[in-house]
Motif scaffolding. Sequence first.
Motif, short mmCIF file in Angstrom:
data_model
loop_
_atom_site.label_atom_id
_atom_site.label_comp_id
_atom_site.label_asym_id
_atom_site.label_seq_id
_atom_site.Cartn_x
_atom_site.Cartn_y
_atom_site.Cartn_z
N LEU A 164 79.24 33.52 46.79
CA LEU A 164 77.84 33.77 46.47
C LEU A 164 76.94 32.73 47.12
O LEU A 164 75.92 33.06 47.72
N TRP A 165 77.32 31.45 47.02
CA TRP A 165 76.49 30.40 47.61
C TRP A 165 76.43 30.53 49.13
O TRP A 165 75.38 30.32 49.73
N VAL A 166 77.54 30.90 49.76
CA VAL A 166 77.53 31.09 51.22
C VAL A 166 76.58 32.23 51.60
O VAL A 166 75.80 32.11 52.56
N LEU A 167 76.61 33.32 50.84
CA LEU A 167 75.71 34.43 51.13
C LEU A 167 74.25 34.04 50.94
O LEU A 167 73.39 34.38 51.76
N LEU A 168 73.96 33.33 49.86
CA LEU A 168 72.58 32.95 49.60
C LEU A 168 72.07 31.94 50.62
O LEU A 168 70.92 32.02 51.08
N TYR A 169 72.91 30.98 51.01
CA TYR A 169 72.50 30.04 52.05
C TYR A 169 72.41 30.73 53.40
O TYR A 169 71.67 30.29 54.28
N GLY A 170 73.15 31.82 53.60
CA GLY A 170 73.00 32.62 54.80
C GLY A 170 71.62 33.25 54.89
O GLY A 170 71.04 33.35 55.98
N ILE A 171 71.10 33.68 53.74
CA ILE A 171 69.73 34.21 53.71
C ILE A 171 68.74 33.12 54.11
O ILE A 171 67.79 33.36 54.86
N VAL A 172 68.98 31.90 53.63
CA VAL A 172 68.12 30.78 54.00
C VAL A 172 68.17 30.56 55.51
O VAL A 172 67.14 30.37 56.16
N ALA A 173 69.37 30.59 56.09
CA ALA A 173 69.50 30.40 57.53
C ALA A 173 68.79 31.52 58.29
O ALA A 173 68.15 31.27 59.31
N PHE A 174 68.90 32.75 57.80
CA PHE A 174 68.23 33.87 58.44
C PHE A 174 66.72 33.65 58.49
O PHE A 174 66.08 33.80 59.53
N TYR A 175 66.12 33.28 57.36
CA TYR A 175 64.69 33.03 57.34
C TYR A 175 64.31 31.83 58.19
O TYR A 175 63.24 31.80 58.79
N THR A 176 65.18 30.84 58.24
CA THR A 176 64.89 29.66 59.07
C THR A 176 64.84 30.03 60.54
O THR A 176 63.93 29.62 61.27
N PHE A 177 65.82 30.79 61.01
CA PHE A 177 65.91 31.10 62.43
C PHE A 177 64.97 32.22 62.86
O PHE A 177 64.80 32.46 64.05
N THR A 178 64.37 32.93 61.91
CA THR A 178 63.38 33.96 62.27
C THR A 178 61.96 33.45 62.08
O THR A 178 61.02 34.24 62.00
N ASP A 179 61.80 32.13 62.00
CA ASP A 179 60.49 31.47 61.93
C ASP A 179 59.69 31.81 60.67
O ASP A 179 58.47 31.88 60.71
N LYS A 180 60.38 32.02 59.57
CA LYS A 180 59.71 32.23 58.29
C LYS A 180 60.05 31.04 57.39
O LYS A 180 60.79 31.15 56.41
N MET A 181 59.50 29.88 57.74
CA MET A 181 59.90 28.64 57.11
C MET A 181 59.52 28.57 55.63
O MET A 181 60.27 28.01 54.84
N MET A 182 58.37 29.10 55.26
CA MET A 182 57.99 29.04 53.84
C MET A 182 58.95 29.86 52.98
O MET A 182 59.37 29.41 51.92
N MET A 183 59.32 31.03 53.46
CA MET A 183 60.28 31.85 52.71
C MET A 183 61.63 31.16 52.65
O MET A 183 62.30 31.19 51.61
#
Length: 62
Positions: free
Chosen positions: A11-30
């Motif tokens: 679960l934590w890997v999946l949730l941190y994957g969402i964080v990485a997705f938003y980071t690399f798509t330039d949505k830093m606030m999200m």
Amino acid sequence: MMNNNLYLKILWVLLYGIVAFYTFTDKMMMAMYWMAGVMFAQAVIDLVYYFLPKSKTEMTEC
């Protein structure tokens, strides 16, 4: 992370994957909102696991 629950680790890997997705798509606030939420949830769940009564098999593993 204090517990050895495989499902929580996945679960934590999946949730941190969402964080990485938003980071690399330039949505830093999200990404920051997700990071704060995931870290808070991880801390609360680890605290709950700490206070749950441990079985005798877990105590002998240490």
